[in-house]
Every structure is written in C-alpha cells, then in structure tokens.
Design a protein around this motif. Sequence first.
Motif, PDB file in Angstrom:
ATOM      1  N   ARG A 186       0.812  -1.221   0.000  1.00 40.00           N
ATOM      2  CA  ARG A 186       0.000   0.000   0.000  1.00 40.00           C
ATOM      3  C   ARG A 186       0.843   1.268   0.000  1.00 40.00           C
ATOM      4  N   PHE A 187       2.034   1.203   0.584  1.00 41.36           N
ATOM      5  CA  PHE A 187       2.884   2.403   0.619  1.00 41.36           C
ATOM      6  C   PHE A 187       3.537   2.672  -0.739  1.00 41.36           C
ATOM      7  N   LYS A 188       3.790   1.616  -1.499  1.00 46.98           N
ATOM      8  CA  LYS A 188       4.285   1.811  -2.867  1.00 46.98           C
ATOM      9  C   LYS A 188       3.186   2.421  -3.736  1.00 46.98           C
ATOM     10  N   VAL A 189       1.950   1.968  -3.513  1.00 50.21           N
ATOM     11  CA  VAL A 189       0.811   2.546  -4.229  1.00 50.21           C
ATOM     12  C   VAL A 189       0.688   4.024  -3.900  1.00 50.21           C
ATOM     13  N   LEU A 190       0.921   4.381  -2.634  1.00 49.87           N
ATOM     14  CA  LEU A 190       0.817   5.775  -2.202  1.00 49.87           C
ATOM     15  C   LEU A 190       1.844   6.654  -2.914  1.00 49.87           C
ATOM     16  N   VAL A 191       3.037   6.137  -3.129  1.00 49.06           N
ATOM     17  CA  VAL A 191       4.056   6.889  -3.880  1.00 49.06           C
ATOM     18  C   VAL A 191       3.580   7.143  -5.306  1.00 49.06           C
TER      19      VAL A 191
END
Length: 438
Positions: free
Chosen positions: A12-17
């Motif tokens: 999810r944090f890669k998606v946020l980037v």
Amino acid sequence: MKGYSEKPTRVRFKVLVFIFVSVVINYMDRSNISVAATAIGKDLELTSVQLGLIFSAFGWAYAALQIPGGVMVDRFGARLTYAFSLITWSLVTLLQGFTKGFVGLFGLRLATGAFEAPAFPTNNKVVTSWFPNQERASAIAFYTSGQFAGLAFLTPALVTIQHFLGWRGLFITTGAIGILWGIIWYIFYRDPTQHKKANKAELEYIKEGGGLVTPANEKGEKAKFEWGNLKEVFIHRKLWGIYLGQFAVNSTLWFFLTWFPTYLVEYRGLDFLKSGFLASAPFLAAFVGVLLSGFLSDFLVKKGVSLGIARKTPIIVGLLLSTSIVGANYVDNTSLIIMFMAIAFFGNGLASITWVFVSTLAPKHLVGLTGGVFNFIGGLASIVVPIVIGFLAQGGSFAPALVFIAIVALLGALSYIFLVGKVERIKVAQKPDSNLPM
C-alpha cells in the motif's frame, strides 16, 4: 503484527508513492500556464482579458465534470480511469505547445480541466481501498502534499525548461512526462485483491481497519449509474458539511494560486524577483501543515481518541488559522506580511486532509460519486474566488479581499463544527432488486 500467521506486506505504501507522483504531475500541468503566461501573451499577442479567460478555462471544465468523473471511477475502476485521465490531460498539455492563437489555447485549457476531473476522486478511491482508517489521514496528507511540493519546488524547474526550450517546449516536455507516467500507472497499478505482491495478511489488515479492499459490487460487474445515487449524495447534512468545508479550504488555496503574486507586487510594492522568492514561503508552510495534519490525525486515532475528534480537529484548527490572513491588512513590514500569509497557508495545509471524510462518510458503493460532488463544490472556488477578489480589489485596496478569504475560512470551520456531526459511514437501504451489496 499480532493476529496474522504471516507478516503483512507493505504494498500500500508503494501505491501511495504512485499517487503522490500523479498529484505532482497534475499540479505541474495546472501551473505551467502561469509560468509561460508572459511569453505566451507576447508571442500570441493576447490581451490581459484574453489571458484571464485562458486562466479561468481550466476551472470551469474541471468543476463542471467532477460528478461525471466520480461516476467514471465508480464504474470503470481506478486503474483504467487514472490511466485514461493522465494520458488524455497530458496529451492536450503537449498540444498546447503547438497552438497558434487564443481560441486554440482556450479550448485546450478547457480540455485539460475536463480530463483532470476524475483525478482526485480516483486518488480518494485508491486510498479508501488500500488504507485502513488508522492510516488513511496520513496517506491522504502525503499525496495531498504533492500539490504543495509541486508548486513550491517544481516552479524553478519549469522556469528553467522554458528558459532553454521556450514556452512551447515547456508544454511539450510536461505533456510528454504525463503521458509516460499514465502508461506506467496502467502497467503497474492494481486494486488490492488483484495485486500479486499484496499478501493475505495485508489485505486482512486493511479490511479489518475499514479499508474497502473489494469493490462494492462483489460480482465484478460494472456499477450502473442511477439518478437515485445522485440524490443520495446530496440529501445528507453531514455530506453538505464537508462539501462547504472543501469550498472554504479551496478558497484560500486559489487565492495563493492566482492573486497572491499580484498582491505582493501591485498592492505591496515588491519587485517581481523578490516577490517570487517570498511567495515560496507560504507554499512551504502549507507543505509542512498538510503532512503534520495527517500524521497528527492518525496518531490520535491510534491513541484511542474518537474518530470525530481525531479527524475534525486538524481541519477546524487549520481553517481558523487561515482567518489570520486578515492580519496582513494591519501591517506594512514585508516580513510581517509574509508571516501572516505563511500562517494562513500553513492552516490551509493543516485543513487539507478533508478527503478523509469522503472515505469515511460516503456510502460504500458511492465513494467515487461522493468524491466527485465534494470536489465539484470545492472546485467552484477556482471560479468564484478569483472573480470576487478582482471585484473587491478594483478600488485600489486589497483589504476587503483578504477579509473575504478570512470569512469564508471561518464559515468552513463552522460547517465542520455544526453540520458534519458524528463521523460514521452513511448506510443506504438496500433495494430488493439491487446487485450492489452493502
């Protein structure tokens, strides 16, 4: 983490980037026209009235198509919608580099606003799907900070590109970047249940925290638009509270996006270069404010503070801080003027996690449509505020305009205090023949 046989992944944090980069590109393509304006005016022999119409073209189309943009993301999903939006708005940005006159440029700016319309409803849809409640404000703050980061840090880069390639090269370059990013988004983005690298533990963690990891329509069918859905997102008082609050937040933002440099140069007597340097200070303050807001809100949630207090407090405090803009009317020292502007825009940043309420309050199957209405009413500020300020400042004094911004910010705070009420998702009665499970 406790309760999981395997450690949750952090996809999810890669998606946020990915969302952050998309927001930076979004605002790069909104602000490139202001960087190129002087050169465009001279090259195409445009009057100030024609330039003003070109500036406003984006806002008219962007606001008008927010609701269709929200419907689009509900119907086609985030992957296809964002790719389409990115590539099309970037293509028309690139084409602006080949325009020959006012009509062509005006039309292409209208198209830019139209194709950018689904972007923020899609941002919200993605975060609602990928992030649990206790992380969602931080996620929204992070991607929202992209608009301030873009404005504060990319402007020198855009100026440099124009210096070497001219204003036509500026549009071609920024457009090409967006097209490339749209292709990358389509290749790599997936919804949570379709992402091969997100393990079951991460999906359960998101779901248990209130994230909508699966579409409201579990059967995978495309959601059908119904007029009753449009009525639904307009009849709830709490939704009107966040709609009016978003108009207030955007009112301060659009003052800084449009009139702020002119205020410093024409009404405060600063030279252009000095005003350009000083103008970055409030944007940096807003950047700090929005990041602080998200992390503070989620910290309060994790500490057991009620969702209402944790989410509303930064927004209400931020809107109240934005009223400090009126203090600039009572000082003449440049440093003090910038101080009041920076405090006001810091407050605007602090209040900019408002999208978290769309994620939290909207009916599950209407997150995109609710986001469209939310951004439509907020987007009206891009039309109303520049015109009203121009009218109020025509007598030679900018003081009434700053009072106007302060009053709108105060009304926004009051809407969150008195209209939003209890922070909980709106439940819509299930129709017997509906194929959209609640």
